[in-house]
Scaffold this motif. Sequence first.
Motif, short mmCIF file in Angstrom:
data_model
loop_
_atom_site.label_atom_id
_atom_site.label_comp_id
_atom_site.label_asym_id
_atom_site.label_seq_id
_atom_site.Cartn_x
_atom_site.Cartn_y
_atom_site.Cartn_z
N VAL A 8 24.12 12.59 76.35
CA VAL A 8 24.03 12.58 77.81
C VAL A 8 24.04 13.11 78.26
N PHE A 9 23.74 13.76 78.51
CA PHE A 9 24.26 15.40 79.49
C PHE A 9 23.64 14.81 80.97
N ASP A 10 24.18 15.87 81.96
CA ASP A 10 23.48 16.19 83.38
C ASP A 10 22.76 17.40 82.93
N ALA A 11 20.58 17.05 83.25
CA ALA A 11 19.83 18.04 83.04
C ALA A 11 20.24 18.57 84.04
N GLY A 12 21.16 18.91 85.31
CA GLY A 12 20.90 19.34 86.84
C GLY A 12 21.84 21.12 86.36
N SER A 13 22.49 20.84 84.86
CA SER A 13 23.28 22.09 85.26
C SER A 13 23.47 22.58 84.20
N GLU A 14 24.24 23.42 83.65
CA GLU A 14 24.21 24.38 81.94
C GLU A 14 25.13 23.44 81.47
N SER A 15 24.68 22.89 80.11
CA SER A 15 24.41 22.00 79.91
C SER A 15 25.27 22.64 77.38
N GLU A 16 24.85 23.87 77.67
CA GLU A 16 25.22 24.25 76.27
C GLU A 16 26.75 24.09 75.93
N HIS A 17 27.30 23.56 76.73
CA HIS A 17 29.35 23.37 76.11
C HIS A 17 28.95 22.14 75.83
N VAL A 18 28.25 21.14 75.87
CA VAL A 18 28.37 20.06 75.97
C VAL A 18 27.42 20.17 73.74
N LEU A 19 26.64 20.52 73.20
CA LEU A 19 26.58 20.78 71.93
C LEU A 19 27.50 21.59 71.29
N SER A 42 11.82 12.55 90.46
CA SER A 42 11.45 11.92 90.98
C SER A 42 10.64 12.55 91.75
N GLU A 43 11.24 13.64 92.09
CA GLU A 43 10.02 14.08 93.46
C GLU A 43 9.22 15.09 92.39
N LEU A 44 8.04 14.71 93.55
CA LEU A 44 6.83 15.41 92.68
C LEU A 44 6.38 16.74 93.15
N GLU A 45 7.21 17.84 92.92
CA GLU A 45 7.06 19.35 92.70
C GLU A 45 6.65 19.70 92.05
N ALA A 46 5.60 20.78 92.80
CA ALA A 46 4.75 21.93 91.89
C ALA A 46 5.45 22.38 90.43
N PRO A 47 6.21 23.22 91.03
CA PRO A 47 6.86 24.25 89.90
C PRO A 47 7.07 23.34 88.75
N PRO A 48 7.70 23.23 87.53
CA PRO A 48 8.19 22.20 86.49
C PRO A 48 10.16 21.81 87.25
N PRO A 49 10.42 21.12 87.33
CA PRO A 49 11.85 20.28 87.94
C PRO A 49 13.18 22.05 86.85
N THR A 50 14.26 21.99 87.60
CA THR A 50 15.06 23.28 86.24
C THR A 50 15.70 21.55 85.15
N SER A 51 15.12 20.75 85.05
CA SER A 51 16.00 19.61 84.54
C SER A 51 14.71 19.85 83.23
N THR A 53 13.55 22.50 82.16
CA THR A 53 14.01 23.60 81.45
C THR A 53 14.82 23.41 80.77
N VAL A 54 15.73 22.59 81.26
CA VAL A 54 17.02 22.03 80.60
C VAL A 54 16.69 22.19 79.32
N LEU A 55 16.40 20.91 78.94
CA LEU A 55 15.63 20.03 78.08
C LEU A 55 15.41 21.04 76.83
N ASP A 56 14.35 21.69 76.96
CA ASP A 56 13.51 22.55 76.68
C ASP A 56 14.79 23.51 76.07
N ARG A 57 15.49 24.31 76.54
CA ARG A 57 16.39 24.44 76.14
C ARG A 57 17.41 24.28 74.86
N LEU A 58 17.55 23.29 75.23
CA LEU A 58 18.77 22.22 74.26
C LEU A 58 17.84 21.96 73.27
#
Length: 692
Positions: A8-19, A42-51, A53-58
């Motif tokens: 379980v991680f906060d997708a809005g922050s750097e989370s590599e240290h969790v791994l 939950s917000e409708l945004e055109a660009p992909p949300p940061t979260s 990107t973090v999920l893919d990176r993990l």
Amino acid sequence: MFRRLVVVFDAGSESEHVLHAVRRLTSDPEAVYLYGLAPERSELEAPPPTSLTVLDRLRRTLQDWSPAIQVTGALETHLDISDLVQVSRRHGAGLVVLGPLLDTSPRARVGAMLRLVLREHLPVLSLGRAPDTASTEPSRMALAIAPDGRGLGAVASFLSHCAQPSELIALTTGLAPEQTGELQALSKALGITQTLLVESLTANAAGSRAEAFDDVALRSGAGLLVVPADSLADLEALYVGMTGARALQEARVPTLLLPRTQTGLTLFEDHHAVSDSLVAPGLAPRFAVERVGLLSSGSLLEPGLVTVFANGAALGEVRHQGGTAILDAAWLGHLRGLHPLAFSFSDTSASRELVPGYVLAPDKPLLLVDSLVEEDTLLAVRELAEDRCHLVFVRMRDSDSLDEQRARLREHLPGLAWPLLLDASAWLDDARADDVPRQVDGQRLLRVATRLAAAHVPIAAVITRDTYKPVHPSIRTLSPEECEALPRNTPLEPLPLPSEQDAWARELTLAGCSPRTEGHHIDFDLDNAQARESVLAAIDAARTTVHWQCYIVEDDPITARITEALKRAAHRGVRVRFLADALYSGHDSFGALNPALVGLSETLNVEVRAIAPLVGGPNLYELKQRNHRKLTLVDSALAFVSGRNLGAPYYTGFDEVPLRRDTHYRDIPWLDCGARLEGPLVTDLERAFLAE
């Protein structure tokens, strides 16, 4: 150790240290579920949300770690405890990791931890603020433990399945004096190098305890804090509350919470207890194991398995049965002196699932002491031992639990943190000696000493509880009065032992209190009828003497056959001497005479004597101290050493009696044994007969 994880991680922050923290606990996970918290989803945004990107990176980080890892996951808008529990169940998680959840309520975080640990029995790794550096392995690990050792069973299981850190330290509250010895033993057995007392745990409010743990762990240089839930007297009081919850959210040392194994109130739960033991070349250490319940009452454990730890490693698993666990001597053969062990029982219903015990590899002689000697004798033996001998106590009966006897010894011998306590039945295999009178405990203690001496364990002295002590030519025995009368600086050197090189011969020599003699021919008589015919043939062939001694003499046809053979021998000029116990042969006690012996005594060349006749009102000693010897000697050259008395039950074969459901018990033969002996020892047996 942990193969399937939910992270379980906060997708809005750097989370590599969790791994990075996860890699400290498991090097080869099978599957990882990424549970990301992303309010912006939950917000409708055109660009992909940061979260996203973090999920893919993990995902890529895990695949780089090992392509074999199965990576799945999802993003959620908030921490839903019920949903997290369902995900953990579906995923078959062995560990749930809670990273820094900056946008989550600390109370929700603690609620999730409690639900997972207490109800789902899942370990939880909690990560607070991100560390400055990410190390791959915690070189130092801190363990939060209870003063009485509760929870260390879970710690031992965890340590046996994970990569051992370079150093283990323990954090605990202030110790009561009676708890110090147990905790020290368990700590050493698990490889804990030091124990830090966190007094603020009891001095501060409940909300600051988590912060105190974290602070001490950080100051001690620990890379991981392990907290077994069983070590906490009140888990909710520790974590619930805003201050405690925030302390976990802001913790600087990762915390691994191991699930609770106990149920109910510890005060009313049973616990296990283990005796101490000895190890020597060829001598497997034997431990008594028991369950101790309310009011310290001991009871026999059902057979089961126990894992043994020493020096920070699991030695192996053995089966305990009949209240005894026998360890492999090879596990401990390298030890010298006194070493602590920890025992983890497969039966986890007890409140203390990890139990301390010591094993001694003697490097000086033993003073072997009945653990229930009086206080004056205890003080005397401690002064006699000083630094010259190992002081070893032996519990003779399990009517008092091991806990009770250790507590008594500590009370009478202040300063003795851990009295070394063996159990007699564990060494003698006598089924707890329930059918053996207490009056022979001195002899049982001496038997324990002979078992140890046979393995070359030096025995300085055996100190019994009773004034009437047993005597042995190779082992010094002292009554309480003799022990207290000795000057305190008296050197008690072990007496010379038999020189037998063979261990079995040495044990027989010590048990028999006489040297081994060679040059014999021995036949064992296991069949009653064959034994009867053999002894009758020997009597009929006698030329000079027949000596017969027994305990019971029946007046029946079999006795008549044997007494007639004795009379025939006497008529040939053979000198016949017959000895029988006066009470149990019914001859020459309280005016009674045995007709079979009366008829025998009227024969020329026959002398009949009764051993220890009784008249008047005998005391208990006279009634109980009877002679049970059964012996026949022919011509000073042949001996029958037997368990058979003189009568039909002892010299009738099973195939000579029609056995039916209504057969009277006196008509049923005894299953007995005897030995026919020729050789030098016949002379010794005849000497003993004549002395009697």
